[in-house]
Write a protein that holds these residues in place. Sequence first.
Motif, PDB file in Angstrom:
ATOM      1  N   ARG A  77      53.898  44.560  33.132  1.00 16.76           N
ATOM      2  CA  ARG A  77      52.845  44.203  33.668  1.00 16.76           C
ATOM      3  C   ARG A  77      53.292  43.215  34.339  1.00 16.76           C
ATOM      4  O   ARG A  77      52.554  43.257  35.186  1.00 16.76           O
ATOM      5  N   GLN A  81      52.551  42.886  38.075  1.00 11.81           N
ATOM      6  CA  GLN A  81      51.995  42.212  39.458  1.00 11.81           C
ATOM      7  C   GLN A  81      52.532  41.186  40.707  1.00 11.81           C
ATOM      8  O   GLN A  81      52.211  40.995  42.023  1.00 11.81           O
ATOM      9  N   GLU A  86      48.494  46.467  45.214  1.00 15.90           N
ATOM     10  CA  GLU A  86      46.845  46.576  45.564  1.00 15.90           C
ATOM     11  C   GLU A  86      47.144  45.800  47.493  1.00 15.90           C
ATOM     12  O   GLU A  86      46.204  46.372  47.512  1.00 15.90           O
ATOM     13  N   GLU A 134      43.329  41.680  27.010  1.00 15.79           N
ATOM     14  CA  GLU A 134      43.568  41.615  27.950  1.00 15.79           C
ATOM     15  C   GLU A 134      44.391  41.162  29.053  1.00 15.79           C
ATOM     16  O   GLU A 134      44.364  41.135  30.914  1.00 15.79           O
ATOM     17  N   ARG A 137      45.310  44.242  30.875  1.00 14.47           N
ATOM     18  CA  ARG A 137      43.828  44.813  32.046  1.00 14.47           C
ATOM     19  C   ARG A 137      44.472  44.698  33.097  1.00 14.47           C
ATOM     20  O   ARG A 137      43.641  45.189  34.230  1.00 14.47           O
ATOM     21  N   SER A 138      45.421  43.812  33.906  1.00 18.43           N
ATOM     22  CA  SER A 138      45.858  43.647  34.783  1.00 18.43           C
ATOM     23  C   SER A 138      46.202  44.632  35.804  1.00 18.43           C
ATOM     24  O   SER A 138      45.771  45.282  37.094  1.00 18.43           O
ATOM     25  N   ILE A 140      45.158  47.828  35.000  1.00 19.09           N
ATOM     26  CA  ILE A 140      43.932  48.643  35.549  1.00 19.09           C
ATOM     27  C   ILE A 140      43.099  48.308  36.510  1.00 19.09           C
ATOM     28  O   ILE A 140      42.195  48.583  37.854  1.00 19.09           O
ATOM     29  N   ASP A 141      43.383  46.167  36.736  1.00 20.44           N
ATOM     30  CA  ASP A 141      42.323  45.785  37.497  1.00 20.44           C
ATOM     31  C   ASP A 141      42.909  46.345  38.684  1.00 20.44           C
ATOM     32  O   ASP A 141      42.360  46.630  40.373  1.00 20.44           O
ATOM     33  N   ALA A 142      43.991  46.094  39.424  1.00 18.51           N
ATOM     34  CA  ALA A 142      44.758  46.801  40.200  1.00 18.51           C
ATOM     35  C   ALA A 142      44.856  47.879  40.596  1.00 18.51           C
ATOM     36  O   ALA A 142      44.421  48.600  42.104  1.00 18.51           O
ATOM     37  N   ARG A 144      41.889  49.893  39.771  1.00 19.95           N
ATOM     38  CA  ARG A 144      40.458  49.551  40.371  1.00 19.95           C
ATOM     39  C   ARG A 144      40.292  49.213  41.899  1.00 19.95           C
ATOM     40  O   ARG A 144      39.713  49.559  42.496  1.00 19.95           O
ATOM     41  N   THR A 145      40.914  48.375  42.008  1.00 21.81           N
ATOM     42  CA  THR A 145      41.223  48.157  43.440  1.00 21.81           C
ATOM     43  C   THR A 145      41.921  49.092  44.484  1.00 21.81           C
ATOM     44  O   THR A 145      41.121  48.531  45.552  1.00 21.81           O
ATOM     45  N   THR A 148      38.824  51.653  44.785  1.00 17.61           N
ATOM     46  CA  THR A 148      38.202  51.532  44.819  1.00 17.61           C
ATOM     47  C   THR A 148      37.734  51.476  46.454  1.00 17.61           C
ATOM     48  O   THR A 148      37.268  51.890  47.569  1.00 17.61           O
TER      49      THR A 148
END
Length: 215
Positions: A77, A81, A86, A134, A137-138, A140-142, A144-145, A148
Motif C-alpha cells: 500500500r 500511495q 491517480e 481502513e 482502502r487506499s 480502492i480510493d485510487a 475510484r479516482t 471516475t
Amino acid sequence: MSANANNLSKRQINALETRENILDVAYAEFAEKGLAGARIDEIADKTATSKRMIYYHFGSKEGLYRAVLERAYDRIRTQEQAARFEDLPPDQALRAIIGHNFDYHFEHPEFVRVVMNENVHKGEHIATITDMKERNRSVIDALRTILTRGAQQGLFREGIDPVDVHMTISALSFYNVSNQFTFKYNFDVDMATPAARAKRRVQIIECVLAWVAKR
C-alpha cells in the motif's frame, strides 16, 4: 537519517533495528512454513536476538505473525500511495497500477504465500489488526479516482466498482505466483521466465483495460 531518527537514543535505534530484523526473518519463515510450521526457536537462531526478546517485542508467536502480516500489506500500500498513479491520465494510470500490482506479486512471492496462509486461517488474524481494513482502502480510493476520471473523459464505462477492479487485478497477479509450479507441471509453461512474465503482464493489463473500456 530523518529528524525523528536523530531524536532517538542509540538504545532506541538498536531496539528498532532488532525489531525489523526479527520481522524480516519471521516473514520468510511464515511464508515458507505457515503459522503452524514456523518455530520461534528457529526465528531466534536466525536473528541476532533471543526468544525472550521476540516475546518482549511481539508478545507471542501469533503476535509476531500479525505484525508480519500487517507489515506485508503496509509495504504494498505504501508503494502504491508513493507512486501517485491517480495523477496520471486515466488510461495510463490504470495500466500503471495493474503493472505495479503484477510486478509486486512476482517480485515478492513471500507476500503471496503469507496471504495464502492467512486465508487457510479464514482471515482470523488479519481481522484483529487495528485499522487494517481502513489502510487497505487506499488502493480502492485510487482506483475510484482513476475510474471516475476515465468515465468523465469517455474512456471507461460508468458505474464500475473499484473493488471489482482491484479483485480482478489481484486475482490475475496472484495466480501467476501461487500456481506457477502446478501450472508448469501440467502445461509445460514456466511463468517465472522473463519472456513468460512479460507476456502475461501485457495480457493482464489488456484484459482489464478491455473490460473497463467504454463500448
